[in-house]
Design an enzyme around this catalytic site. Structure first.
Site, PDB file in Angstrom:
ATOM      1  N   GLU A 143       6.011  96.686  44.740  1.00  0.00           N
ATOM      2  CA  GLU A 143       6.948  96.486  45.852  1.00  0.00           C
ATOM      3  C   GLU A 143       7.714  95.199  45.586  1.00  0.00           C
ATOM      4  O   GLU A 143       7.124  94.130  45.496  1.00  0.00           O
ATOM      5  CB  GLU A 143       6.194  96.362  47.187  1.00  0.00           C
ATOM      6  CG  GLU A 143       5.386  97.597  47.541  1.00  0.00           C
ATOM      7  CD  GLU A 143       4.627  97.457  48.862  1.00  0.00           C
ATOM      8  OE1 GLU A 143       4.905  96.508  49.621  1.00  0.00           O
ATOM      9  OE2 GLU A 143       3.736  98.283  49.114  1.00  0.00           O
ATOM     10  N   GLU A 203      -2.818  97.816  49.321  1.00  0.00           N
ATOM     11  CA  GLU A 203      -3.095  96.394  49.574  1.00  0.00           C
ATOM     12  C   GLU A 203      -4.446  96.164  50.243  1.00  0.00           C
ATOM     13  O   GLU A 203      -4.515  95.765  51.417  1.00  0.00           O
ATOM     14  CB  GLU A 203      -1.966  95.767  50.398  1.00  0.00           C
ATOM     15  CG  GLU A 203      -0.659  95.674  49.639  1.00  0.00           C
ATOM     16  CD  GLU A 203       0.388  94.797  50.347  1.00  0.00           C
ATOM     17  OE1 GLU A 203       0.253  94.564  51.554  1.00  0.00           O
ATOM     18  OE2 GLU A 203       1.332  94.373  49.668  1.00  0.00           O
TER      19      GLU A 203
HETATM   20  C1  GAL Z   1       3.544  95.217  52.068  1.00  0.00           C
HETATM   21  C2  GAL Z   1       3.010  96.612  52.348  1.00  0.00           C
HETATM   22  C3  GAL Z   1       4.110  97.599  52.672  1.00  0.00           C
HETATM   23  C4  GAL Z   1       5.087  97.002  53.631  1.00  0.00           C
HETATM   24  C5  GAL Z   1       5.642  95.745  53.048  1.00  0.00           C
HETATM   25  C6  GAL Z   1       6.698  95.099  53.914  1.00  0.00           C
HETATM   26  O1  GAL Z   1       2.592  94.259  52.329  1.00  0.00           O
HETATM   27  O2  GAL Z   1       2.260  97.095  51.252  1.00  0.00           O
HETATM   28  O3  GAL Z   1       3.538  98.758  53.214  1.00  0.00           O
HETATM   29  O4  GAL Z   1       4.450  96.756  54.846  1.00  0.00           O
HETATM   30  O5  GAL Z   1       4.595  94.820  52.885  1.00  0.00           O
HETATM   31  O6  GAL Z   1       7.201  93.936  53.321  1.00  0.00           O
END
Ligand code: GAL
Length: 644
Positions: A313, A142
């Site tokens: 994610e 990110e």
């Molecule tokens: C994203 C990040 C992850 C984790 C996640 C939690 O922004 O890439 O490492 O922190 O959020 O929701």
């Protein structure tokens, strides 16, 4: 679409990896992402490497038939590295150091950090580039998360000065381009140029815009450095980066050019709470997320990935970082999966495998709880797999004929000069996207550089910095455009065009924006004979064309020439929907009216129906037979139809 999970073997030294990976496989999971924050575990002290744990994890993954995406660990430089090279830390706009103790504390302009990153990357790539489990790489994690693209460090200042010298060659040219004669801001040398922070009042917007462009280029260069190293070991392994929701601080289309595909991180409930939506929207969708937020980003990142994207994610339960963090409505995990599938995602990877009982994200759920028990999300994913297997989804199904242009430099320009407090580029584009989905449309999001050939209608609100080549592309294709407000109102150097807005677009839409005004929050100006209104911002348009809609005070609101439209104001949602409907019907595209919270997505011969709203949806598409789900769609449920 295959399923994956994000997994951190370094958090679970006691874990039996073979057992764990087998459990994943039994759930139908085929991908696992690992490694992206593990620098201290890989290199506990400077130059001493420890790969045993990752060797074991890679071997176990391979044994269980899991495909690994390996993240480079550069989002988290270790404490020893910061002690050794404190200059790699970034600085905020007040010049304060952003200290060690969380993540993303590095400055993209710092050459020492690039060297250190390159060193660890060589080690990792050398070791794993041909490992049988390795399926893809992820660069960093990110870029820009926690507001980290712009850094006001010494390294950034020096880098910016060099970048400007390359761009303008002479200081006179820079002074002219920025208009530095204004307020005696002229420079006599590139070395005198400061970063545009901590000025008494606003800095020259051209100066700020160039700093934004420079910072975006630094992200691209840093990513290119990583790509070059990874490819040099094995050019067959695809490389991606996981982008974020509503993030505009670097030009993703630029970075996307250097990668094999795009991925993004989708947290629908977290985003709903973070976005500046009216309370009524937040209340309505608090357990489902905004009906268009995930879809918008699927479409955006499919374009950034030049046709290929994953969700790296995916929210699977309450997150820990939004102002409030509810449990998703039952059915939403499955619904989000179907939405991703119908937008063309290749992999849906869940964040995270198991909730971790310590550190910053201990309240962030995973597929398994802290106690190792499966959460509700698992059932829904299994249901998704069962149901989606009944469909014969083809990747070359006919795409949509409507496109919406999203442009990062236009966003920077309007963010630097919103003119009206209610004017926001991202929000405007998102509002267009929403009303088009409410009208039952499939929308492609594209960049202004993309081909227009396959489209019937293109929306380009507030697109600025365009030149003749844009106009030629429109003229060479059959496409009709919907422009305004503000389209063509600035040159790429952040100036008002000599012929006034819409600038070069005047070849297609013969008109001149002679003045514009912004309006107080509470002011709503009704559109004549309609039940909607303009707010925030209006343009005074001089033209021989008769407006097809006017405001009650006589000012023209909507203009048309040869089925190309220009809108001279920001309208409320209902108004925007009506003018979009008018335009689509003029270009012979049929529209429908979906009930609140209901959305459709076509992927020939199928049609997905989703209900994000709080009421049962009774909508039935014509000429389709239902093959999944119920005719009455409960909140949080999906149905799939097939063309008759
Ligand atoms: C994203 C990040 C992850 C984790 C996640 C939690 O922004 O890439 O490492 O922190 O959020 O929701």
């Amino acid at each position: 679409m295959e399923l994956g999970v994000c997994f951190y073997p370094e958090h679970w030294p006691e874990m039996n990896l073979l057992e764990e990976f087998q459990t994943m496989r039994d759930m139908g999971i085929q991908h696992v992402r690992m490694g992206e924050f593990s620098w201290t575990k890989l290199e506990p002290t400077s130059g001493c490497y420890n790969f045993n744990w990752l060797d074991e994890a890679m071997d176990a993954a391979s044994y269980c038939g899991l495909k690994v995406t390996l993240g480079t660990p550069t989002a988290t430089p270790p404490s020893w590295l910061i002690q050794k090279f404190p200059e790699v830390l970034s600085r905020d706009s007040q010049g304060r150091i952003r200290k060690f103790g969380s993540r993303r504390h590095y400055c993209f302009s710092n050459s020492k950090y690039c060297e250190e990153s390159s060193r660890i990357l060589h080690q990792i790539a050398k070791r794993y580039a041909f490992h049988p489990a390795l399926f893809a790489w992820q660069t960093d994690n990110e870029y820009g998360c926690h507001n980290t693209v712009l850094s006001y460090s010494e390294a950034a200042k020096e880098g910016f000065q060099k970048w400007l010298e390359t761009k303008y060659s002479t200081i006179e040219r820079l002074n002219r381009a920025w208009g530095n004669i204004f307020w005696s801001m002229e420079f006599s040398s590139f070395n005198h140029i400061e970063l545009p922070n901590m000025t008494v009042t606003e800095a020259n917007p051209s100066h700020s815009l160039d700093f934004q462009r420079y910072s975006s280029d630094m992200v691209r260069e840093y990513n290119q450095m990583q790509v070059k190293i990874l490819k040099s070991y094995n050019s067959e392994i695809p490389i991606q980066h996981n982008y974020m929701g509503h993030f505009t601080q670097f030009d993703h289309f630029d970075v996307g050019q250097d990668l094999d595909f795009a991925t993004w991180d989708s947290y629908p409930l977290g985003f709903l709470e973070q976005e500046p939506y009216p309370e009524e929207i937040k209340q309505t969708y608090y357990r489902t997320g905004h009906p268009d937020f995930a879809a918008f980003h699927h479409d955006l990142y499919r374009a950034v990935g030049r046709g290929r994207f994953w969700i790296m994610e995916q929210q699977s339960g309450p997150v820990n970082w939004a102002p409030v963090n509810p449990i998703p409505l039952q059915g939403m995990i499955k619904l989000w999966a179907f939405e991703a599938l119908f937008h063309g995602a290749e992999v849906l990877s869940i964040f995270r495998w198991k909730q971790v009982p310590f550190a910053q994200e201990q309240m962030h759920s995973g597929l398994l709880g802290v106690d190792g028990k499966k959460t509700k999300a698992v059932e829904e994913l299994e249901e998704f797999l069962r149901e989606s297997r009944q469909l014969n989804i083809s990747t070359d199904a006919k795409g949509p004929r409507i496109a919406l242009i999203f442009d990062y430099p236009s966003c920077w320009i309007h963010d630097l000069e919103p003119k009206a407090c209610g004017f926001n580029y991202f929000q405007l584009i998102f509002d267009f996207y929403t009303v088009l989905r409410e009208l039952g449309q499939n929308v492609d999001i594209i960049s202004k550089e993309d081909s227009f050939e396959s489209y019937q209608a293109i929306f380009c609100p507030a697109l600025v910095g365009i030149n003749e080549s844009f106009i030629h592309k429109v003229q060479r294709s059959e496409v009709k455009i919907f422009a305004g407000p503000r389209t063509g109102s600035k040159t790429k150097d952040f100036r008002i065009p000599h012929n006034l807005g819409p600038g070069v677009l005047q070849d297609i839409l013969p008109m001149k924006v002679s003045r514009s005004e912004s309006l107080r929050h509470s002011v709503k100006i009704a559109v004549e004979s309609a039940d909607f209104y303009g707010h925030s911002y209006r343009e005074v348009i001089e033209t021989d064309l008769d407006p097809i809609l006017s405001f009650e005070d006589g000012l023209g609101c909507l203009f048309e020439r040869n089925s190309n439209f220009y809108l001279g104001s920001v309208l409320n949602q209902r108004g925007l929907k009506e003018v979009c409907r008018l335009f689509l019907n003029r270009t012979e595209i049929e529209t429908i009216d979906l009930p609140r919270g209901t959305r459709t997505r076509q992927l020939d011969p199928y049609l997905l129906m989703t209900n994000y709203g709080p009421e049962v949806s009774l909508f039935q598409p014509e000429n389709y037979a239902r093959i999944l789900g119920n005719p009455q769609l409960e909140p949080g449920q999906i149905s799939v139809y097939k063309k008759l």
